[in-house]
Design a protein around this motif. Structure first.
Motif: not given
Length: 191
Positions: A25-54
């Protein structure tokens, strides 16, 4: 040679059983790349948790599971004892799961998500299996696939749109990923 020196990565567990799956699973690298998903989502005016989790789950399946399984099939860089058959199944399940989540996402986000559903698995296969003569398996390919692409996907999954802020953040993720790759390659060679 001490056990820590024989491991293929600092986070790799000793070989065998569930420990091989942890290492895969390469935990540190997987977490790093998943963090970029969070960054992108958090730029939105409103974050929908269900979309972020999916979106996070889709990237975990595609990158954290499938991409790393393909990588292990391609030269065994982690030296796991996971069978080739199991790695193929995990790859198929991971990519299929990510695509299914994307298709479900289209019903919420819209057709704007379709290019991301197509490009994502292609990046996983092209980068990790070194398809097309390895043209994607480069520093810019790494940065685009695992840095910029997750940011853009995270944003589009939230907004059904694209914005300059998301593009700039994707550029920053691209630059950080390039820097990481340039700095880590000599470190791996020393190891």
């Amino acid at each position: 040679m001490p056990e820590a020196e024989r491991r293929p990565a600092y986070y790799a567990a000793t070989s065998g059983g569930w420990r091989d799956w942890w290492t895969l699973l390469h935990p540190p690298y997987t977490a790093w790349h998943l963090s970029y998903v969070v960054v992108g989502a958090c730029l939105a005016p409103r974050v929908e948790t269900s979309r972020l989790i999916a979106t996070l789950l889709a990237f975990f399946l595609a990158v954290g599971v499938a991409a790393h399984a393909i990588d292990e099939l391609h030269g065994r860089p982690l030296g796991t004892t996971i069978s080739n058959g199991a790695l193929v199944v995990v790859t198929a399940v991971g990519l299929s799961g990510a695509v299914v989540l994307g298709v479900i996402g289209v019903t919420k986000v819209g057709l704007v998500l379709v290019p991301f559903i197509v490009v994502g698995p292609l990046l996983v296969l092209a980068y990790n299996a070194e398809l097309f003569g390895g043209i994607v398996h480069t520093t810019p390919g790494f940065a685009a696939a695992w840095g910029a692409f997750p940011v853009l996907t995270g944003y589009v999954a939230q907004t059904s749109d694209m914005a300059l802020g998301a593009v700039l953040a994707a550029g920053a993720a691209f630059a950080l990923s390039c820097a990481q790759r340039v700095l880590s390659t000599p470190a791996r060679r020393i190891r």
